[in-house]
Structure formats: C-alpha cells, structure tokens
Write a protein that holds these residues in place. Structure first.
Motif, PDB file in Angstrom:
ATOM      1  N   MET A  27       0.835  -1.188   0.000  1.00 15.76           N
ATOM      2  CA  MET A  27       0.000   0.000   0.000  1.00 15.76           C
ATOM      3  C   MET A  27       0.879   1.250   0.000  1.00 15.76           C
ATOM      4  O   MET A  27       1.856   1.332   0.740  1.00 15.76           O
ATOM      5  N   LEU A  28       0.503   2.205  -0.842  1.00 18.81           N
ATOM      6  CA  LEU A  28       1.162   3.505  -0.882  1.00 18.81           C
ATOM      7  C   LEU A  28       0.175   4.539  -0.377  1.00 18.81           C
ATOM      8  O   LEU A  28      -0.955   4.620  -0.864  1.00 18.81           O
ATOM      9  N   ILE A  29       0.597   5.301   0.619  1.00 17.00           N
ATOM     10  CA  ILE A  29      -0.205   6.400   1.134  1.00 17.00           C
ATOM     11  C   ILE A  29       0.377   7.683   0.544  1.00 17.00           C
ATOM     12  O   ILE A  29       1.574   7.930   0.659  1.00 17.00           O
ATOM     13  N   ILE A  30      -0.482   8.481  -0.081  1.00 11.97           N
ATOM     14  CA  ILE A  30      -0.056   9.764  -0.634  1.00 11.97           C
ATOM     15  C   ILE A  30      -0.625  10.854   0.258  1.00 11.97           C
ATOM     16  O   ILE A  30      -1.843  11.014   0.356  1.00 11.97           O
ATOM     17  N   SER A  31       0.260  11.585   0.907  1.00 11.34           N
ATOM     18  CA  SER A  31      -0.137  12.665   1.803  1.00 11.34           C
ATOM     19  C   SER A  31       0.028  13.991   1.071  1.00 11.34           C
ATOM     20  O   SER A  31       1.139  14.389   0.735  1.00 11.34           O
ATOM     21  N   ARG A  32      -1.086  14.684   0.844  1.00  8.57           N
ATOM     22  CA  ARG A  32      -1.079  15.896   0.013  1.00  8.57           C
ATOM     23  C   ARG A  32      -1.364  17.173   0.785  1.00  8.57           C
ATOM     24  O   ARG A  32      -1.411  18.243   0.191  1.00  8.57           O
ATOM     25  N   GLN A  33      -1.578  17.083   2.088  1.00  8.02           N
ATOM     26  CA  GLN A  33      -1.969  18.255   2.859  1.00  8.02           C
ATOM     27  C   GLN A  33      -0.838  18.737   3.760  1.00  8.02           C
ATOM     28  O   GLN A  33      -0.095  17.940   4.322  1.00  8.02           O
ATOM     29  N   PRO A  38       3.657  -4.142   3.800  1.00  4.96           N
ATOM     30  CA  PRO A  38       4.625  -3.438   2.955  1.00  4.96           C
ATOM     31  C   PRO A  38       3.995  -2.132   2.467  1.00  4.96           C
ATOM     32  O   PRO A  38       3.011  -2.151   1.729  1.00  4.96           O
ATOM     33  N   LEU A  39       4.509  -1.022   2.968  1.00  3.77           N
ATOM     34  CA  LEU A  39       3.929   0.246   2.541  1.00  3.77           C
ATOM     35  C   LEU A  39       4.955   1.339   2.374  1.00  3.77           C
ATOM     36  O   LEU A  39       6.070   1.259   2.838  1.00  3.77           O
ATOM     37  N   ALA A  44       8.323  10.950 -13.835  1.00  5.02           N
ATOM     38  CA  ALA A  44       8.402   9.561 -14.304  1.00  5.02           C
ATOM     39  C   ALA A  44       8.587   8.608 -13.127  1.00  5.02           C
ATOM     40  O   ALA A  44       7.988   7.526 -13.084  1.00  5.02           O
ATOM     41  N   GLY A  45       9.386   9.023 -12.158  1.00  4.70           N
ATOM     42  CA  GLY A  45       9.594   8.206 -10.969  1.00  4.70           C
ATOM     43  C   GLY A  45       8.330   8.050 -10.145  1.00  4.70           C
ATOM     44  O   GLY A  45       8.067   6.986  -9.581  1.00  4.70           O
ATOM     45  N   LEU A  46       7.515   9.118 -10.086  1.00  3.51           N
ATOM     46  CA  LEU A  46       6.246   9.046  -9.363  1.00  3.51           C
ATOM     47  C   LEU A  46       5.311   8.038 -10.005  1.00  3.51           C
ATOM     48  O   LEU A  46       4.660   7.248  -9.326  1.00  3.51           O
ATOM     49  N   SER A  47       5.241   8.078 -11.311  1.00  2.00           N
ATOM     50  CA  SER A  47       4.382   7.147 -12.034  1.00  2.00           C
ATOM     51  C   SER A  47       4.813   5.710 -11.784  1.00  2.00           C
ATOM     52  O   SER A  47       3.987   4.829 -11.518  1.00  2.00           O
ATOM     53  N   ALA A  48       6.113   5.458 -11.853  1.00  2.00           N
ATOM     54  CA  ALA A  48       6.625   4.111 -11.601  1.00  2.00           C
ATOM     55  C   ALA A  48       6.354   3.680 -10.160  1.00  2.00           C
ATOM     56  O   ALA A  48       5.998   2.525  -9.909  1.00  2.00           O
ATOM     57  N   LEU A  49       6.501   4.607  -9.227  1.00  2.00           N
ATOM     58  CA  LEU A  49       6.250   4.306  -7.818  1.00  2.00           C
ATOM     59  C   LEU A  49       4.802   3.889  -7.604  1.00  2.00           C
ATOM     60  O   LEU A  49       4.523   2.863  -6.979  1.00  2.00           O
ATOM     61  N   ILE A  50       3.879   4.663  -8.120  1.00  2.00           N
ATOM     62  CA  ILE A  50       2.462   4.371  -7.937  1.00  2.00           C
ATOM     63  C   ILE A  50       2.098   3.017  -8.546  1.00  2.00           C
ATOM     64  O   ILE A  50       1.336   2.242  -7.954  1.00  2.00           O
ATOM     65  N   ASN A  51       2.676   2.708  -9.683  1.00  2.00           N
ATOM     66  CA  ASN A  51       2.402   1.420 -10.340  1.00  2.00           C
ATOM     67  C   ASN A  51       2.980   0.233  -9.589  1.00  2.00           C
ATOM     68  O   ASN A  51       2.560  -0.901  -9.784  1.00  2.00           O
ATOM     69  N   VAL A  78      -3.367   2.212  -3.521  1.00  2.00           N
ATOM     70  CA  VAL A  78      -2.916   3.597  -3.339  1.00  2.00           C
ATOM     71  C   VAL A  78      -4.040   4.374  -2.666  1.00  2.00           C
ATOM     72  O   VAL A  78      -5.173   4.363  -3.141  1.00  2.00           O
ATOM     73  N   ILE A  79      -3.705   5.008  -1.549  1.00  2.00           N
ATOM     74  CA  ILE A  79      -4.671   5.847  -0.825  1.00  2.00           C
ATOM     75  C   ILE A  79      -4.140   7.267  -0.828  1.00  2.00           C
ATOM     76  O   ILE A  79      -3.015   7.514  -0.411  1.00  2.00           O
ATOM     77  N   THR A  80      -4.969   8.193  -1.269  1.00  2.00           N
ATOM     78  CA  THR A  80      -4.595   9.604  -1.288  1.00  2.00           C
ATOM     79  C   THR A  80      -5.373  10.327  -0.203  1.00  2.00           C
ATOM     80  O   THR A  80      -6.600  10.229  -0.134  1.00  2.00           O
ATOM     81  N   ILE A  81      -4.644  11.030   0.649  1.00  2.00           N
ATOM     82  CA  ILE A  81      -5.274  11.780   1.731  1.00  2.00           C
ATOM     83  C   ILE A  81      -4.828  13.233   1.647  1.00  2.00           C
ATOM     84  O   ILE A  81      -3.709  13.540   1.519  1.00  2.00           O
TER      85      ILE A  81
END
Length: 119
Positions: free
Chosen positions: A5-11, A35-36, A104-111, A116-119
């Motif tokens: 799981m990938l947590i994306i913290s945007r705030q 694994p996160l 490009a690295g972000l795209s590869a990471l997310i894949n 993927v959870i975006t908060i």
C-alpha cells in the motif's frame, strides 16, 4: 503475502487533520508489518520541513511521529521533486531522509503498489 500500500499525503501539517490521518494509517500499517510507502505530494511536502511551529497554529507537531516511521518498519519515504520546487523547498532542508522523485519516478512508484490511498 500481504498486499502493498502507498499512502499519498497531500496536505500541509497545519491545514487540518488530513496529514495526521495519513500518518496514522502508515503507522498502523507498519505495526502490522504491511509493505507500505509514504509519498509526500503537493502541500504534503511541508510536513518534511524541520522546525515546525505547530503550537503557534494550535496544531500538534508531527515531527516526532514522522521520525518514528523507521521504528514501525516504514522506510519507503518519497517526495515529489516538482512539489518541493514549486514551494521553494530544498532537499537538504528536509527533516527526514526521503527519495525525491521526478514525474516519471512518481508514475513508476504508484504502479509498484497494489493499493494507493490519497489523503
């Protein structure tokens, strides 16, 4: 095998409870040895700035929690290069060691992650 799981913290840490909620999810997942990874994106990169003065904004300081991430097995920390640049933040001024990624690295990471959870 546990799903990753990938947590994306945007705030930003002072913009409300979202930054803390993202961190709580990561800490809980780490306690269960999932694994996160944690990606700081957009205003979320402000969480990485050292010497936050959260008390002056009547917020809790997240620095201690962020520094505890490795104790919970969370070593996969990332930041978006573009987000840092747009906010005039220098990698050397960050309070945590993170892998800084271009688009490009972000795209590869997310894949790379199952969820993927975006908060």
């Amino acid at each position: 095998m546990a799903r990753s799981m990938l947590i994306i913290s945007r705030q930003a840490p002072w913009s409300g409870p979202s930054a803390r909620e993202a961190l709580d999810i990561v800490l809980a997942g780490g306690a269960f040895e999932l694994p996160l990874g944690l990606l700081f994106l957009d205003d979320g990169v402000f969480q990485l700035v050292a010497s936050q003065r959260a008390a002056s904004l009547e917020q809790k300081d997240l620095t201690a929690n962020l520094q505890a991430l490795p104790l919970f097995g969370v070593d996969a920390l990332f930041a978006a290069r573009r987000s840092l640049a747009e906010r005039n933040l220098n990698e050397s001024a960050l309070a945590l060691p993170v892998e800084v990624l271009d688009d490009a690295g972000l795209s590869a990471l997310i894949n790379r992650y199952d969820h993927v959870i975006t908060i």
